[in-house]
Structure formats: C-alpha cells, structure tokens
Write an enzyme that holds these catalytic residues in place. Structure first.
Site, PDB file in Angstrom:
ATOM      1  N   ASN A   9       0.870  -1.182   0.000  1.00  0.00           N
ATOM      2  CA  ASN A   9       0.000   0.000   0.000  1.00  0.00           C
ATOM      3  C   ASN A   9       0.904   1.228   0.000  1.00  0.00           C
ATOM      4  OD1 ASN A   9      -1.763   2.069   0.478  1.00  0.00           O
ATOM      5  ND2 ASN A   9      -2.384   1.404   2.528  1.00  0.00           N
ATOM      6  N   TRP A  10       1.001   1.854  -1.165  1.00  0.00           N
ATOM      7  CA  TRP A  10       1.938   2.980  -1.303  1.00  0.00           C
ATOM      8  C   TRP A  10       1.379   4.270  -0.712  1.00  0.00           C
ATOM      9  CZ3 TRP A  10       3.846   2.295  -7.114  1.00  0.00           C
ATOM     10  CH2 TRP A  10       4.528   1.083  -7.205  1.00  0.00           C
ATOM     11  N   LYS A  11       0.137   4.227  -0.256  1.00  0.00           N
ATOM     12  CA  LYS A  11      -0.509   5.413   0.333  1.00  0.00           C
ATOM     13  C   LYS A  11      -0.333   6.625  -0.590  1.00  0.00           C
ATOM     14  CE  LYS A  11      -0.078   3.344   4.825  1.00  0.00           C
ATOM     15  NZ  LYS A  11      -0.033   3.503   6.266  1.00  0.00           N
ATOM     16  N   HIS A  95      -9.619   1.302   5.418  1.00  0.00           N
ATOM     17  CA  HIS A  95      -8.307   1.558   6.026  1.00  0.00           C
ATOM     18  C   HIS A  95      -8.465   2.569   7.165  1.00  0.00           C
ATOM     19  CE1 HIS A  95      -4.153   2.718   6.598  1.00  0.00           C
ATOM     20  NE2 HIS A  95      -3.818   1.616   5.954  1.00  0.00           N
ATOM     21  N   GLU A  97      -6.733   4.984   8.063  1.00  0.00           N
ATOM     22  CA  GLU A  97      -6.504   6.386   7.697  1.00  0.00           C
ATOM     23  C   GLU A  97      -7.763   6.993   7.080  1.00  0.00           C
ATOM     24  OE1 GLU A  97      -2.940   5.510   5.549  1.00  0.00           O
ATOM     25  OE2 GLU A  97      -1.911   5.206   7.455  1.00  0.00           O
ATOM     26  N   GLU A 167      -5.063  -4.439  11.020  1.00  0.00           N
ATOM     27  CA  GLU A 167      -4.118  -3.336  11.143  1.00  0.00           C
ATOM     28  C   GLU A 167      -4.433  -2.528  12.403  1.00  0.00           C
ATOM     29  OE1 GLU A 167      -2.210  -2.296   7.104  1.00  0.00           O
ATOM     30  OE2 GLU A 167      -3.903  -0.982   7.425  1.00  0.00           O
ATOM     31  N   GLY A 173       2.502   2.972  10.811  1.00  0.00           N
ATOM     32  CA  GLY A 173       3.445   4.074  10.628  1.00  0.00           C
ATOM     33  C   GLY A 173       4.188   4.471  11.887  1.00  0.00           C
ATOM     34  N   SER A 213       3.541  -1.423  10.456  1.00  0.00           N
ATOM     35  CA  SER A 213       4.986  -1.522  10.732  1.00  0.00           C
ATOM     36  C   SER A 213       5.567  -2.908  10.469  1.00  0.00           C
ATOM     37  CB  SER A 213       5.282  -1.076  12.171  1.00  0.00           C
ATOM     38  OG  SER A 213       4.904   0.275  12.351  1.00  0.00           O
ATOM     39  N   GLY A 234       2.884  -0.953   4.339  1.00  0.00           N
ATOM     40  CA  GLY A 234       2.902   0.476   4.016  1.00  0.00           C
ATOM     41  C   GLY A 234       4.302   0.929   3.646  1.00  0.00           C
TER      42      GLY A 234
HETATM   43  P1  13P Z   1       3.025   0.940   7.696  1.00  0.00           P
HETATM   44  O1  13P Z   1       3.549  -0.374   7.166  1.00  0.00           O
HETATM   45  O2  13P Z   1       3.692   2.137   7.108  1.00  0.00           O
HETATM   46  O3  13P Z   1       2.968   0.957   9.192  1.00  0.00           O
HETATM   47  O4  13P Z   1       1.507   1.044   7.193  1.00  0.00           O
HETATM   48  C1  13P Z   1       0.678  -0.029   7.338  1.00  0.00           C
HETATM   49  C2  13P Z   1      -0.545   0.228   6.573  1.00  0.00           C
HETATM   50  O5  13P Z   1      -1.322   1.101   6.914  1.00  0.00           O
HETATM   51  C3  13P Z   1      -0.779  -0.567   5.363  1.00  0.00           C
HETATM   52  O6  13P Z   1      -2.059  -0.375   4.885  1.00  0.00           O
END
Ligand code: 13P
Length: 251
Positions: A9-11, A95, A97, A167, A173, A213, A234
């Site tokens: 997931n490149w966000k 998600h 976020e 998650e 993050g 993470s 992420g």
């Molecule tokens: P990180 O791997 O950056 O913690 O993010 C996880 C995530 O939200 C994947 O969707």
C-alpha cells in the site's frame, strides 16, 4: 492450504517516475512468482502507469479506495468501473486512515464492500483497534463490530472474495508492530467471527493479512503465524529491496 498474499500500500507516496521504477523492480523479481500472490496499490493517478508495468505479469494491481458507484457527480472520487477499466483486481476498503482521518463510517465502508464485490473486485477489508481500545480491553469488540459491519449483507460465497487485513491503528506508521502473540490472537478472533457468521468453509479459506509496521526484519515471524496469511505493507513497500525481502520471507 491458503496461498499467501503480500500487498504493497503505497498510500500518498511516490511520483510517476518512482511508481514506474518501483513496479518495474518488483516485476523483475516477482513477475512470474506463483507461490505467493503479490499486489501493488499505488496512488490513483499512477494506477494506469503501474498497471502497464504489471500487465501480463503475476503481480496484481490494487486501488487504495473506491466510491460505491460506477460513475456519477461525485467530485474527486473514483468509480468502480474506473478501477475495472484500469484492470484493478483488488481494492482496499476501511483503512484506518480513511476511517479516522477522512471520517468514513462503518455503513459507508459496507456500501463500498458490497459494490466492489458485485463488480467482481477482490476486497481487502481493514479492521483494527486504537491504542485506547486495546488498553481498555476492547480489541475484540472493536474487531467484531468493524468486521460484522463491513461484511453485512454478504453471502458466504461473496466472503470468499474478501481478504481481511488486521491493522491495529497504533501500529500503523509507528515502527511498533503487533507482537506475534497479539497478531495471532486477533487473526484467530477474526477467523472465528467469520466462522460464526459465514460457516466453517469460509473461515478456513479466509486470507488474513497483518498490517502496521511490518518490515523485512519482523515479516518472517508475522507472516507465518497459524492464522496469518500475508501482509499489508505500508512504508516498507516503498523500497523495492525491503518489499521483495518481505515477499521472500513469506515463502
Ligand atoms: P506501515 O507499514 O507504514 O505501518 O503502514 C501499514 C498500513 O497502513 C498498510 O495499509
């Protein structure tokens, strides 16, 4: 035996050039990998670019979001037909976020799940508790309400096209991943909840991903827990070396 799935997931990261390069690096190594399923979810503006690189390879394309309609006057949104047009196979829904920063609620998330499945997409439905909920021992209640709401109205057959990503919000993050015990406990609860609602077969087939993470160092342990079938990655998916190493450790 469930086939593992690793999703990047490149966000809201990368540029067009970096997206193309990153996808090309992944394809170079995993373009014909069939032991594990791999998918990349770039930002919407780069879905076309990345889709071209992935075309004809074993690496699938996914989107990070969708609006639960095919088209319409929904400024700034992306329709389901558009994802199909771009040859997306997966879509991430719910998600944290989007729940916490963009205010999406359970009902809206359920509409997305239902609409995406009806269109033939595979849904990656995210669930996870906040730190406060964990401290108050409300993790199971949180997972239950998010999961049951996300899957509301689905048949057991439709649930076969849903992947659940666990998650925990506090792990996203932050560099603090769920311990193997925490991740396994939550994954087992998710599988149990699906069994109660949709039956043994759906529960046994369900893919559950760990997210938050996950990196090249902790992946090997987390990906091989009894109820964990892969990862939703992420930050570590933004570096080809790290991502490839995570995929290798899942084998
Ligand atoms: P990180 O791997 O950056 O913690 O993010 C996880 C995530 O939200 C994947 O969707």
């Amino acid at each position: 035996m469930r086939q593992r799935l690793i999703v990047g997931n490149w966000k809201m990261f990368t540029t067009a050039a970096k997206a193309r390069r990153l996808a090309a690096d992944v394809v170079e190594e995993l373009g014909s990998e069939t032991r594990v399923r791999v998918a990349l979810c770039p930002p919407v503006p780069y879905l076309g670019i990345v889709g071209e690189v992935l075309s004809g390879t074993a690496v699938a394309l996914g989107a990070q979001n969708v609006y639960p309609e095919n088209e319409g006057a929904f400024t700034g949104e992306i329709g389901i037909n558009m994802l199909l047009d771009l040859r997306c196979r997966y879509v991430i829904v719910g998600h944290s976020e989007r729940r916490h920063t963009l205010g999406e609620d359970d009902r809206f998330i359920n509409r997305k799940v239902v609409a995406a499945l009806a269109a033939g997409l595979e849904v990656i439905a995210c669930v996870g508790e906040t730190l406060e909920q964990r401290r108050k021992r409300q993790t199971r209640a949180c997972l239950e309400s998010q999961l049951i709401s996300a899957l509301s109205g689905l048949t057991a057959e439709q649930v076969r096209h849903v992947v659940v990503a666990y998650e925990p919000v506090w792990a996203i993050g932050t560099g603090v991943n769920a311990t193997p015990e925490q991740a396994q406990e939550s994954a087992a609860e998710i599988r149990e909840l699906v069994k109660e609602r949709f039956g043994e077969e759906s529960a046994r087939a369900l893919l559950i991903l760990d997210g938050g993470s996950v990196n090249a160092t902790n992946a090997a342990t987390l990906m091989h827990l009894p109820d964990m079938d892969g990862g939703l990655i992420g930050h570590a998916s933004l570096e080809a070396d790290q991502f490839l190493s995570i995929v290798r450790s899942s084998l």
